[in-house]
Design an enzyme around this catalytic site. Structure first.
Site, PDB file in Angstrom:
ATOM      1  CG  ASN A   1       3.871 -11.366  -2.168  1.00  0.00           C
ATOM      2  OD1 ASN A   1       2.858 -10.931  -2.700  1.00  0.00           O
ATOM      3  ND2 ASN A   1       5.056 -10.809  -2.338  1.00  0.00           N
TER       4      ASN A   1
ATOM      5  NE  ARG B   1       5.185   0.712   0.754  1.00  0.00           N
ATOM      6  CZ  ARG B   1       4.746  -0.414   0.156  1.00  0.00           C
ATOM      7  NH1 ARG B   1       5.308  -0.894  -0.930  1.00  0.00           N
ATOM      8  NH2 ARG B   1       3.707  -1.050   0.635  1.00  0.00           N
TER       9      ARG B   1
ATOM     10  CE1 TYR C   1       2.862  -9.032  -7.221  1.00  0.00           C
ATOM     11  CE2 TYR C   1       3.862 -10.878  -6.060  1.00  0.00           C
ATOM     12  CZ  TYR C   1       3.022  -9.782  -6.064  1.00  0.00           C
ATOM     13  OH  TYR C   1       2.339  -9.434  -4.929  1.00  0.00           O
TER      14      TYR C   1
ATOM     15  CG  ASN D   1       8.275  -7.963  -0.902  1.00  0.00           C
ATOM     16  OD1 ASN D   1       8.818  -9.021  -0.643  1.00  0.00           O
ATOM     17  ND2 ASN D   1       6.956  -7.783  -0.811  1.00  0.00           N
TER      18      ASN D   1
ATOM     19  CE  LYS E   1       1.199  -5.963  -5.731  1.00  0.00           C
ATOM     20  NZ  LYS E   1       1.208  -6.784  -4.531  1.00  0.00           N
TER      21      LYS E   1
ATOM     22  CD  GLU F   1      -0.176  -3.281  -4.422  1.00  0.00           C
ATOM     23  OE1 GLU F   1      -1.270  -3.860  -4.539  1.00  0.00           O
ATOM     24  OE2 GLU F   1       0.621  -3.517  -3.492  1.00  0.00           O
ATOM     25  CG  ASP F   2       3.660  -0.773  -3.783  1.00  0.00           C
ATOM     26  OD1 ASP F   2       3.025  -1.428  -2.921  1.00  0.00           O
ATOM     27  OD2 ASP F   2       4.621  -1.252  -4.397  1.00  0.00           O
TER      28      ASP F   2
ATOM     29  CG  ASP G   1      -2.457  -5.873  -2.359  1.00  0.00           C
ATOM     30  OD1 ASP G   1      -3.010  -6.801  -1.755  1.00  0.00           O
ATOM     31  OD2 ASP G   1      -1.387  -5.995  -2.988  1.00  0.00           O
ATOM     32  CG  ASP G   2       0.743  -1.934  -0.395  1.00  0.00           C
ATOM     33  OD1 ASP G   2       1.537  -2.845  -0.632  1.00  0.00           O
ATOM     34  OD2 ASP G   2       0.391  -1.095  -1.233  1.00  0.00           O
TER      35      ASP G   2
HETATM   36  N1  LIG Z   1       5.005  -9.366   1.897  1.00  0.00           N
HETATM   37  C1  LIG Z   1       4.004  -8.605   1.539  1.00  0.00           C
HETATM   38  O1  LIG Z   1       2.982  -9.074   1.049  1.00  0.00           O
HETATM   39  C2  LIG Z   1       4.094  -7.121   1.739  1.00  0.00           C
HETATM   40  C3  LIG Z   1       2.929  -6.353   1.677  1.00  0.00           C
HETATM   41  C4  LIG Z   1       3.001  -4.969   1.875  1.00  0.00           C
HETATM   42  C5  LIG Z   1       4.228  -4.369   2.112  1.00  0.00           C
HETATM   43  N2  LIG Z   1       5.345  -5.157   2.132  1.00  0.00           N
HETATM   44  C6  LIG Z   1       6.657  -4.554   2.360  1.00  0.00           C
HETATM   45  O2  LIG Z   1       6.666  -3.952   3.622  1.00  0.00           O
HETATM   46  C7  LIG Z   1       7.554  -2.842   3.613  1.00  0.00           C
HETATM   47  C8  LIG Z   1       6.876  -1.663   4.279  1.00  0.00           C
HETATM   48  O3  LIG Z   1       5.718  -1.294   3.588  1.00  0.00           O
HETATM   49  P1  LIG Z   1       4.781  -0.132   4.162  1.00  0.00           P
HETATM   50  O4  LIG Z   1       3.756   0.158   3.130  1.00  0.00           O
HETATM   51  O5  LIG Z   1       4.310  -0.455   5.505  1.00  0.00           O
HETATM   52  O6  LIG Z   1       5.837   1.065   4.210  1.00  0.00           O
HETATM   53  P2  LIG Z   1       5.789   2.383   5.069  1.00  0.00           P
HETATM   54  O7  LIG Z   1       6.769   3.296   4.474  1.00  0.00           O
HETATM   55  O8  LIG Z   1       4.360   2.821   5.202  1.00  0.00           O
HETATM   56  O9  LIG Z   1       6.295   1.946   6.536  1.00  0.00           O
HETATM   57  C9  LIG Z   1       7.585   1.569   6.846  1.00  0.00           C
HETATM   58  C10 LIG Z   1       7.708   1.567   8.367  1.00  0.00           C
HETATM   59  O10 LIG Z   1       8.957   0.991   8.726  1.00  0.00           O
HETATM   60  C11 LIG Z   1       9.548   1.794   9.736  1.00  0.00           C
HETATM   61  N3  LIG Z   1      11.003   1.632   9.734  1.00  0.00           N
HETATM   62  C12 LIG Z   1      11.910   2.188   8.903  1.00  0.00           C
HETATM   63  N4  LIG Z   1      13.154   1.843   9.282  1.00  0.00           N
HETATM   64  C13 LIG Z   1      13.029   1.039  10.355  1.00  0.00           C
HETATM   65  C14 LIG Z   1      13.946   0.379  11.191  1.00  0.00           C
HETATM   66  N5  LIG Z   1      15.257   0.466  10.983  1.00  0.00           N
HETATM   67  N6  LIG Z   1      13.476  -0.354  12.223  1.00  0.00           N
HETATM   68  C15 LIG Z   1      12.160  -0.440  12.459  1.00  0.00           C
HETATM   69  N7  LIG Z   1      11.233   0.160  11.691  1.00  0.00           N
HETATM   70  C16 LIG Z   1      11.662   0.894  10.645  1.00  0.00           C
HETATM   71  C17 LIG Z   1       9.113   3.209   9.425  1.00  0.00           C
HETATM   72  O11 LIG Z   1       9.240   4.061  10.549  1.00  0.00           O
HETATM   73  C18 LIG Z   1       7.666   2.944   9.027  1.00  0.00           C
HETATM   74  O12 LIG Z   1       6.871   2.887  10.183  1.00  0.00           O
HETATM   75  C19 LIG Z   1       7.979  -2.648   2.166  1.00  0.00           C
HETATM   76  O13 LIG Z   1       9.245  -3.202   1.971  1.00  0.00           O
HETATM   77  C20 LIG Z   1       6.968  -3.448   1.383  1.00  0.00           C
HETATM   78  O14 LIG Z   1       7.534  -3.985   0.206  1.00  0.00           O
HETATM   79  C21 LIG Z   1       5.302  -6.500   1.967  1.00  0.00           C
HETATM   80  O1  LIG Z   2       4.298  -6.315  -4.239  1.00  0.00           O
HETATM   81  C1  LIG Z   2       4.527  -7.222  -3.416  1.00  0.00           C
HETATM   82  O2  LIG Z   2       5.237  -8.194  -3.699  1.00  0.00           O
HETATM   83  C2  LIG Z   2       3.882  -7.211  -2.058  1.00  0.00           C
HETATM   84  C3  LIG Z   2       3.475  -5.903  -1.538  1.00  0.00           C
HETATM   85  O3  LIG Z   2       2.364  -5.370  -2.185  1.00  0.00           O
HETATM   86  C4  LIG Z   2       4.569  -4.895  -1.412  1.00  0.00           C
HETATM   87  O4  LIG Z   2       4.283  -3.711  -1.579  1.00  0.00           O
HETATM   88  O5  LIG Z   2       5.694  -5.289  -1.115  1.00  0.00           O
HETATM   89 MG   LIG Z   3       2.354  -3.347  -2.471  1.00  0.00          MG
END
Ligand SMILES: NC(=O)c1ccc[n+]([C@@H]2O[C@H](COP(=O)([O-])OP(=O)(O)OC[C@H]3O[C@@H](n4cnc5c(N)ncnc54)[C@H](O)[C@@H]3O)[C@@H](O)[C@H]2O)c1
Ligand SMILES: O=C(O)C[C@H](O)C(=O)O
Ligand SMILES: [Mg+2]
Length: 605
Positions: free
Chosen positions: A492, A184, A131, A447, A202, A273-274, A296-297
């Protein structure tokens, strides 16, 4: 000597996890014989086939004569894994992680029962391999790593064919599906068909944490092309070599796939997802009421983040009602960041007793262009409710930098979902020392590891030792000297999505309501004791993920029952679910978790 140690460690972890096992495994019907069984990872036991079974299934002579017990096979695998660890010591992290992924993947391809058993028993060590974060590296290198397919692949070229293609999947029943279009992948961007690693990872968590039977899971890649020029030019790339489909053309392909899935398996649950932001929100809105699905996101992440945000209030020794006073800066206005703010705003207005006051005046949202205000041109409708009006941000302008915002707002929480590694730089982290909170919280949730907004070590070094820290990818705890340890939480969505899926499945709900998602988040939020939260421990250890998932699943199921959405599952009807106490519901969930154990195989034509 080493052998014995390995075996006794394996035996004790097997004992530990037996509490989830069903007493005597029932027989398993197999429609194959001979070598076909050895080549089918669902049924293969390798050298573990007893002699009678070898006779019954036409396996005699196809295996070395000695029968090896499951425990012995387990110890043998763990020994080779540990020697791989020893042999790769000192090599770059990516080389070591990929080598570990390969050895696990080979077992996955060969013998799923043994694979899932080692995964469940060693989840803390193996989750970072199968994962996040290693799965990101695997997706990046997928075309080179590809040996055999896993899951199903639908492409834009399959339009008109999906309804029949779905019947190519060999399992009669499918309970959980995770689908991506690869647009993404984590914070790594558009990886096209290579994103299939994410649904696979997942669903491995679904088996390990929620005990979904691996014969009833299905990872799906919907390949609509890629806009990643490097991949389009890569001669090894395995996906469609065309730009992504857009607009109605894109939606019609997803529509067709969803119809095909639910025609064959009307009771399945689909996790998106993603997907890039525009399609993440659009598809959620489009399918949410029509099919049993969630994103999920947007929704899983929101629940995990909300549990962490409530935990930070408790960590400060304050009552939960204080949540409405927390100043929270969210960096990243994408599917995850907006999802978190929507759920946090709902929680704030619930806590405030729906006073009618604007629930989100304590939230600040930034994207790549800085602070989002009402002056923003072409503001995304999803971000608009969180845009600050001129009266609310004295001294801050549209597009203000993160540093300016942190200095001015002095937030209780700084939460990153930007996908950009290092945006919580030294200056920003140092500015968090002036936070109005006694225990400022820093959530670097992006991530994989490289994309985290900051490292754990930097957070404690620059923002101070009294912070609460959480990251999306795992980091080791930080040694603060003098015997003190900076605790690292892993924020996460793996803490919620398996329970959301399992609870919905066993409820037999056809729709995943806000109430069910809220119940999941509240269950996770209340899982930790006051003492733990006050020590900065907001989430349980991943070692107990099966237990957490059982609790979350029960909370989801009970919420479905309360909303009259539960139609029952198998022999258990809605009436019986209704009469179950909380404890009985948890028991019911645990009883329904699949546990990897060799079942006697019975051949049927
Ligand atoms: N920890 C978790 O469980 C978890 C869950 C979902 C997503 N994520 C992570 O979150 C991140 C974003 O996911 P998402 O689906 O929202 O992506 P997304 O592409 O939909 O959104 C990214 C956002 O970040 C902004 N951004 C880009 N550069 C930036 C900067 N320098 N400063 C401020 N903002 C900035 C963009 O304008 C956009 O609004 C990914 O890395 C993903 O892996 C983590
Ligand atoms: O996949 C993960 O670890 C969490 C989340 O769904 C992500 O997109 O980053
Ligand atoms: Mg995800």
């Amino acid at each position: 000597m080493w052998r014995n140690i390995a075996r006794s460690a394996a035996a004790s972890s097997l004992r530990r996890s037996r509490r989830f096992s069903t007493a005597i495994p029932g027989p398993c019907i197999v429609h194959k014989r001979g070598a076909d069984i050895l080549h089918d990872p669902w049924f293969n036991k390798d050298t573990g086939f007893p002699l009678t079974e070898r006779d019954r299934l036409g396996l005699r002579g196809l295996l070395p004569p000695r029968v090896i017990s499951f425990e012995h096979q387990y110890a043998r695998f763990m020994e080779s894994y540990r020697s791989l660890e020893k042999n790769t010591l000192g090599q770059p992290d990516s080389v070591v992680s990929l080598a570990k992924w390969r050895i696990l993947n080979r077992l996955h391809d060969r013998n799923e029962t043994l694979y899932y058993r080692v995964l469940i028993d060693n989840i803390k060590d193996f989750a970072p391999i199968i994962y996040t974060p290693t799965v990101g590296l695997v997706c990046q290198n997928y075309s080179g790593l590809f040996r055999r397919p896993r899951g199903m692949y639908f492409s834009g070229k399959d339009k008109g064919e999906m309804m029949s293609m779905i019947y190519n999947w060999p399992a009669h029943q499918v309970d959980m599906i995770v689908i991506t279009d690869g647009s993404r992948i984590l914070g790594l961007g558009d990886l096209g068909v290579q994103g299939i690693g994410i649904p696979i990872g997942k669903l491995d968590m679904y088996v390990a944490a929620a005990g979904i039977n691996p014969q009833r899971i299905l990872p799906i890649m919907l390949d609509v092309g890629t806009n990643n020029q490097r991949l389009l030019e890569d001669r090894l790339y395995l996906g469609l070599r065309q730009p992504r489909l857009e607009g109605e053309e894109y939606l019609s392909v997803v529509d067709e796939l969803m119809e095909a899935i639910f025609t064959r398996w009307p009771k399945a649950i689909v996790q998106f997802e993603d997907f890039q932001m525009k399609w993440a929100f659009e598809t959620l809105q489009r399918y949410r009421k029509k099919f049993c699905m969630f994103n999920d996101d947007i929704q899983g992440t929101a629940g995990v983040a909300l549990a962490g945000l409530l935990g930070t209030v408790r960590a400060q020794g304050r009552p939960l009602t204080d949540f409405v006073n927390q100043k929270i800066v969210v960096v990243g206005a994408g599917s995850a960041g907006i999802g978190v703010l929507n759920m946090a705003a709902q929680a704030a207005s619930r806590i405030a007793g729906n006073t009618g006051a604007s629930p989100n005046h304590q939230f600040y949202l930034l994207d790549k262009d800085g602070l989002i205000t009402k002056e923003r041109k072409n503001i995304d409708p999803a971000a608009a409710p969180f845009a600050k009006g001129p009266g609310e941000i004295e001294g801050l302008r549209e597009g203000a930098s993160l540093l300016e915002v942190v200095k001015k707002v002095k937030p209780h929480v700084l939460l990153g979902l930007s996908g950009v590694g290092g945006v919580f730089n030294e200056e920003v982290l140092k500015a968090m020392r002036e936070s109005d909170s006694t225990k400022p919280a820093i959530f670097a949730m992006s991530n994989p590891t490289m994309n985290a907004e900051c490292t754990a070590a930097d957070a404690f070094k620059h923002a101070g030792e009294n912070i609460v820290f959480a990251s999306g990818s795992p980091f080791a705890n930080v040694n603060l000297g003098n015997g003190k340890v900076g605790h690292v939480n892993q924020a996460n969505n793996m803490y919620l999505f398996p329970g959301i899926g399992l609870g919905t499945l066993l409820a037999g709900a056809h729709f995943i309501s806000d109430g069910m998602l809220q119940a999941a988040a509240e269950c996770l939020a209340s899982y930790m004791s006051d003492e733990e939260t006050q020590n900065g421990i907001l989430y349980p250890s991943i070692d107990s993920i099966r237990h957490i998932t059982a609790e979350v699943g029960a909370a989801v199921l009970r919420a479905a029952v309360a909303e009259e959405l539960a139609e029952g599952h198998g022999d258990v009807g809605p009436r019986e679910l209704e009469h179950m106490s909380k404890e009985e519901t948890v028991e019911y969930i645990i009883r329904n978790m699949w546990f990897p154990i060799y079942s006697p195989l019975v051949h049927e034509k």
